[in-house]
Enzyme design. Structure first.
Site, PDB file in Angstrom:
ATOM      1  N   GLU A 104      -3.035  13.414   1.202  1.00  0.00           N
ATOM      2  CA  GLU A 104      -4.331  12.982   1.755  1.00  0.00           C
ATOM      3  C   GLU A 104      -5.049  14.189   2.349  1.00  0.00           C
ATOM      4  OE1 GLU A 104      -3.603   9.267   4.127  1.00  0.00           O
ATOM      5  OE2 GLU A 104      -4.501   8.466   2.302  1.00  0.00           O
ATOM      6  N   THR A 154      -6.127   6.329   7.751  1.00  0.00           N
ATOM      7  CA  THR A 154      -6.674   6.649   6.422  1.00  0.00           C
ATOM      8  C   THR A 154      -6.696   5.410   5.524  1.00  0.00           C
ATOM      9  OG1 THR A 154      -4.558   7.211   5.400  1.00  0.00           O
ATOM     10  CG2 THR A 154      -5.722   8.973   6.599  1.00  0.00           C
ATOM     11  N   THR A 155      -6.393   4.256   6.129  1.00  0.00           N
ATOM     12  CA  THR A 155      -6.524   2.986   5.402  1.00  0.00           C
ATOM     13  C   THR A 155      -7.372   2.052   6.260  1.00  0.00           C
ATOM     14  OG1 THR A 155      -4.588   2.047   6.513  1.00  0.00           O
ATOM     15  CG2 THR A 155      -4.215   3.142   4.384  1.00  0.00           C
ATOM     16  N   HIS A 166       2.107   8.826   0.950  1.00  0.00           N
ATOM     17  CA  HIS A 166       0.969   8.790   0.029  1.00  0.00           C
ATOM     18  C   HIS A 166       1.328   9.740  -1.110  1.00  0.00           C
ATOM     19  CE1 HIS A 166      -1.539   6.854   3.146  1.00  0.00           C
ATOM     20  NE2 HIS A 166      -0.815   7.600   3.970  1.00  0.00           N
ATOM     21  N   HIS A 184       3.608  10.400   6.601  1.00  0.00           N
ATOM     22  CA  HIS A 184       3.009  10.179   7.925  1.00  0.00           C
ATOM     23  C   HIS A 184       3.997   9.454   8.817  1.00  0.00           C
ATOM     24  CE1 HIS A 184      -1.185  10.347   5.893  1.00  0.00           C
ATOM     25  NE2 HIS A 184      -0.761  11.550   6.265  1.00  0.00           N
ATOM     26  N   HIS A 222       0.831  -1.220   0.000  1.00  0.00           N
ATOM     27  CA  HIS A 222       0.000   0.000   0.000  1.00  0.00           C
ATOM     28  C   HIS A 222       0.854   1.255   0.000  1.00  0.00           C
ATOM     29  CE1 HIS A 222      -3.215  -2.709   1.030  1.00  0.00           C
ATOM     30  NE2 HIS A 222      -2.597  -3.082   2.119  1.00  0.00           N
ATOM     31  N   HIS A 280       5.521   6.372   6.494  1.00  0.00           N
ATOM     32  CA  HIS A 280       5.157   5.936   5.157  1.00  0.00           C
ATOM     33  C   HIS A 280       4.651   7.140   4.371  1.00  0.00           C
ATOM     34  CE1 HIS A 280       1.404   5.842   7.442  1.00  0.00           C
ATOM     35  NE2 HIS A 280       0.918   6.316   6.315  1.00  0.00           N
TER      36      HIS A 280
HETATM   37  N1  LIG Z   1      -2.298   6.912   6.881  1.00  0.00           N
HETATM   38  S1  LIG Z   1      -2.185   6.097   8.239  1.00  0.00           S
HETATM   39  O1  LIG Z   1      -1.153   6.704   9.073  1.00  0.00           O
HETATM   40  O2  LIG Z   1      -3.488   6.012   8.851  1.00  0.00           O
HETATM   41  C1  LIG Z   1      -1.641   4.475   7.862  1.00  0.00           C
HETATM   42  C2  LIG Z   1      -1.518   4.045   6.563  1.00  0.00           C
HETATM   43  F1  LIG Z   1      -1.882   4.818   5.516  1.00  0.00           F
HETATM   44  C3  LIG Z   1      -1.001   2.795   6.271  1.00  0.00           C
HETATM   45  F2  LIG Z   1      -0.907   2.391   4.979  1.00  0.00           F
HETATM   46  C4  LIG Z   1      -0.603   1.956   7.270  1.00  0.00           C
HETATM   47  S2  LIG Z   1       0.113   0.420   6.860  1.00  0.00           S
HETATM   48  O3  LIG Z   1       0.423  -0.325   8.029  1.00  0.00           O
HETATM   49  O4  LIG Z   1       1.256   0.748   6.059  1.00  0.00           O
HETATM   50  C5  LIG Z   1      -0.985  -0.505   5.864  1.00  0.00           C
HETATM   51  C6  LIG Z   1      -2.335  -0.614   6.467  1.00  0.00           C
HETATM   52  O5  LIG Z   1      -2.371  -0.632   7.846  1.00  0.00           O
HETATM   53  C7  LIG Z   1      -0.741   2.356   8.590  1.00  0.00           C
HETATM   54  N2  LIG Z   1      -0.358   1.434   9.540  1.00  0.00           N
HETATM   55  C8  LIG Z   1      -0.529   1.571  10.951  1.00  0.00           C
HETATM   56  C9  LIG Z   1      -1.975   1.454  11.358  1.00  0.00           C
HETATM   57  C10 LIG Z   1      -2.162  -0.020  11.717  1.00  0.00           C
HETATM   58  C11 LIG Z   1      -0.804  -0.487  12.068  1.00  0.00           C
HETATM   59  C12 LIG Z   1      -0.375  -1.626  12.751  1.00  0.00           C
HETATM   60  C13 LIG Z   1       0.999  -1.837  12.899  1.00  0.00           C
HETATM   61  C14 LIG Z   1       1.913  -0.935  12.387  1.00  0.00           C
HETATM   62  C15 LIG Z   1       1.481   0.195  11.699  1.00  0.00           C
HETATM   63  C16 LIG Z   1       0.128   0.415  11.630  1.00  0.00           C
HETATM   64  C17 LIG Z   1      -1.255   3.628   8.874  1.00  0.00           C
HETATM   65  F3  LIG Z   1      -1.366   4.052  10.134  1.00  0.00           F
HETATM   66 ZN   LIG Z   2      -0.653   7.471   5.973  1.00  0.00          ZN
END
Ligand SMILES: NS(=O)(=O)c1c(F)c(F)c(S(=O)(=O)CCO)c(N[C@H]2CCc3ccccc32)c1F
Ligand SMILES: [Zn+2]
Length: 263
Positions: A104, A198-199, A93, A117, A66, A91
């Protein structure tokens, strides 16, 4: 969980079919509009601790299907919130090669080229981000708006390795560097509101801090981010380029955006 994408039959308009919170309240991102901002004089400059990582500290740059993400040591944390929030990962976007508009959050209807982010979790109350991710006081995410302009040597510290994570689940080591250098100069000017991931699963568990001032990366750096990565595995017969991995702005529904600065 089930496969989700940003467009198509499993795209963002269908997320709520498998992830109910995605159709709920307090969703992110939002379009931050001036007339819904409220100056809050109690908002102090963001205080980041232990962000200056030594090159001996190894980070992992990975493609999770993603986004491009960098794992971060939990010794990095945010001070000044009601609890200590320790770093977990950062990460990005972004848009597409034909459209450098993939942030976003938007500010007064302006969408930036990309957004970074830095995800932190409440380490006072929860032992891991997995335990914190669905709690209302679980996460604090720093959002940095990104524009195309001057070359950014700080971003180059990991972008130079991106060719190693073309496909889903690929990972490469990256020497530690000063993560503070990825942030804008002024940490005292930001937008603050209660929102969500946001995911999927879109848990309403995020205290959002979006810095007012964008950072810049060069056109070449932006194109390397947008054109290198695939959401598909290396062995998949169909290659799916990873582009436009941003969620559209969500309804504010009576929420107020606090700002740490006066116009
Ligand atoms: N835009 S955002 O900041 O809301 C956001 C993301 F956009 C995103 F893609 C991810 S992820 O882990 O790369 C993929 C789906 O969770 C996370 N991951 C976080 C949330 C869940 C989780 C669990 C363990 C480690 C990282 C995360 C995320 F917080
Ligand atoms: Zn994000």
């Amino acid at each position: 969980g089930a496969k989700w994408t940003y467009v198509g039959p499993a795209g963002q308009d269908h997320w709520e079919d498998n992830y109910p919170y995605c159709g709920g309240a307090f969703q992110s991102p939002i379009n931050i509009m001036s007339d819904l901002m409220r100056f809050d004089p109690t908002l102090r400059p963001v205080d980041v601790r232990n962000y200056n990582l030594s090159p001996n500290e190894q980070l992992t740059l990975g493609n999770n299907g993603h986004s491009a993400q960098i794992s971060l040591p939990s010794k990095m944390y945010l001070l000044g919130l009601h609890h200590r929030y320790s770093a977990a990962q950062l990460h990005f976007h972004w848009g597409s090669s034909s459209s450098p508009a993939g942030s976003e959050h938007m500010v007064n209807n302006k969408q930036y080229a990309a957004e970074m982010h830095i995800v932190h979790f409440n380490s006072d109350k929860y032992s891991s981000i997995s335990m914190a991710v669905d709690k209302s006081d679980g996460l604090a995410v720093l959002g940095v708006l990104i524009e195309v302009g001057e070359f950014n040597p700080a971003f180059e510290q990991f972008l130079k390795f991106i060719i190693g994570i073309k496909y889903k689940d690929e990972k490469v080591p990256v020497p530690g560097f000063n993560i503070r250098s990825l942030l804008p100069a002024q940490l005292d000017e930001y937008y603050r509101y209660d929102g969500s991931l946001t995911t999927p699963p879109c848990y309403p568990s995020v205290l959002w801090t979006v810095f007012r001032n964008p950072v810049t990366i060069s056109y070449q750096q932006y194109m390397s981010l947008v054109t290198t990565l695939f959401s598909s595995h290396a062995q998949d017969s169909v290659s799916v380029p990873m582009s436009s991995n941003y969620r559209k702005p969500q309804p504010l529904e009576g929420r107020v955006v606090l700002v740490s600065f006066k116009e």
